[in-house]
Design an enzyme around this catalytic site. Sequence first.
Site, mmCIF file in Angstrom:
data_model
loop_
_atom_site.group_PDB
_atom_site.id
_atom_site.type_symbol
_atom_site.label_atom_id
_atom_site.label_comp_id
_atom_site.label_asym_id
_atom_site.label_seq_id
_atom_site.Cartn_x
_atom_site.Cartn_y
_atom_site.Cartn_z
ATOM 1 N N CYS A 105 23.533 106.583 27.795
ATOM 2 C CA CYS A 105 24.225 107.892 28.052
ATOM 3 C C CYS A 105 23.300 108.954 26.267
ATOM 4 O O CYS A 105 23.036 108.685 25.493
ATOM 5 C CB CYS A 105 25.357 108.023 27.798
ATOM 6 S SG CYS A 105 26.123 107.396 29.558
ATOM 7 N N ASN A 131 28.988 108.224 25.753
ATOM 8 C CA ASN A 131 27.830 106.764 24.944
ATOM 9 C C ASN A 131 28.104 105.437 24.445
ATOM 10 O O ASN A 131 28.775 105.377 23.358
ATOM 11 C CB ASN A 131 26.617 107.964 24.132
ATOM 12 C CG ASN A 131 26.033 106.390 24.037
ATOM 13 O OD1 ASN A 131 24.298 106.812 22.776
ATOM 14 N ND2 ASN A 131 25.100 105.710 24.674
ATOM 15 N N GLY A 132 28.320 104.634 25.105
ATOM 16 C CA GLY A 132 28.327 102.767 24.912
ATOM 17 C C GLY A 132 29.136 101.831 26.164
ATOM 18 O O GLY A 132 28.629 102.321 26.998
ATOM 19 N N TYR A 187 12.327 102.443 19.770
ATOM 20 C CA TYR A 187 12.219 102.431 21.009
ATOM 21 C C TYR A 187 12.863 103.647 21.388
ATOM 22 O O TYR A 187 12.262 105.078 21.918
ATOM 23 C CB TYR A 187 12.376 101.384 22.469
ATOM 24 C CG TYR A 187 11.991 101.807 23.644
ATOM 25 C CD1 TYR A 187 10.728 102.566 23.756
ATOM 26 C CD2 TYR A 187 12.941 101.858 24.574
ATOM 27 C CE1 TYR A 187 10.942 103.127 25.236
ATOM 28 C CE2 TYR A 187 12.820 102.204 25.781
ATOM 29 C CZ TYR A 187 11.620 102.832 26.336
ATOM 30 O OH TYR A 187 12.080 102.901 27.170
#
Length: 500
Positions: free
Chosen positions: A9, A118-119, A265
């Site tokens: 996310c 997010n997580g 990345y």
Amino acid sequence: MSDKPREYCGIFGIFDHPEAALATYYGLHSLQHRGQESAGIVTSYYDEEKGRNIMPSYKDFGLVLNVFNKPKIMNKILKGRSAIGHNRYSTSGSSKNPANIQPFRVHYRSGNIAIGHNGNLSNAKQIRDRFRKEGVIFQSTSDTELILHLISHSIKQDQMGQIMDALHQIEGAYCLVLLTDDKLIAVRDPNGFRPLALGKKDGKFCVASETCAFDINDAEYIRDIEPGEVVVIDKEATEKGEVKSYFIEPKAGTQTSQCIFEYVYFSRPDSMIFGEMVDKIRRNLGKALAKEHPIDEVVSNMDADKKPVVISVPDSSNTAAIGYANENLKMGKECKYDIGLIRNHYVGRTFISPGQKSREQKVRTKFNPVRGVIEGRSVIIVDDSIVRGTTSRYLVDMIRACNPAEIHFLVSSPPIISPCYYGMDFPTPEELIANKFDRNVEKIAEEIGVDSLRYLSADGLVNAVKEANVSENDYCTACFTGNYPVPVNFGVEKEENELV
Ligand code: SF4
């Protein structure tokens, strides 16, 4: 189609700005790489006529540009001076469930509240089991919903107390944006797994997963939100130009564990995360690779008529490849960096080539080699990571068809041996190519069809991030080492415990 782990996310939030929804839209657009399956924005305003606070929401499956594709969404629906937004990627099955699209928005005894996450919570099972026993009904399969239940079930009277209460009960990886009727709250877990930054646009505070979301908004980066920090932005904070800051009491033994893979990345090279530019760290990774594997030890004939050429697998490996080539030149080892693979940027995740659905065809749809760069040369392909190795194999086959003298594959990170439980989608350990071949580099090289394969060492990786002004011990390296900084006990099937 991609053989890379996926970020789950991206989040963005802004408080008291006249173009809150638009700024969030642009922020999400620049964070598109962090989640491509759905996007959503929730705004907040006080409706004079109705005499109450309203929290409009608009969300759907698709890329940001496709979801918010009509002017009236911004102008008429997402009214208000404060907003939060969320981009999401999910695994198959539950990805089809619209109830899982964030931000989530609810009304409870203390007013409206919306959340974007997010997580991945590592104690989701315990919390879910507890609520199940209490008869709580869940609307989604996301662990993010659990945070809302914890807030609404808190015995604290004031809303900030309820939120802090909830935060003290969750564990794992979480960066959150919460929108209430009068506040924007940004939270980073005590381990600091994922990045979260504080910025300012036209004098108004905003927060984002990565600073590229500030750049697109012409907003200024102020600082990172600290591990364990709860930043509260309200009218008073805006007037004083200073956010309020609280800290989650860390559990005994908690140590900072920022995701090193963000540098390798995930994050965009033009972002600053964990206090340093991603581009700079990625070049460092390329430099470290050159020191560990100088080009004259890689190619068999440095004296051939044509110099060896270093090419990247675009786009995430571009900077590491440049770092590798430049460092070799600095060490007096002749080589050249060139664009040997062209990436088609117009291929969506859901692209299906009519009649041909093989992975090979999909790789061809995305990449094409430049024959003139490759023919007759020793080619050094630099990639940031190898996961299953399937894409690498097809890329190598395509490059081989251009008649290079030889092909060597260099990876700017160590072999991936363990999945991530902190907000990234990895295959199972058995699917990882390094495990499939017992971490035997020669066998992996044979499998992907190259003349040689070399990885950056774990020490090389950690040393390359040192410049980020934090100790090398402050990073999570679990997918490379198997040392997980937070115990994981999801205890439910992935599709049920949907990651975000
Ligand atoms: Fe990042 Fe890997 Fe740790 Fe996951 S396991 S947080 S991808 S370093």
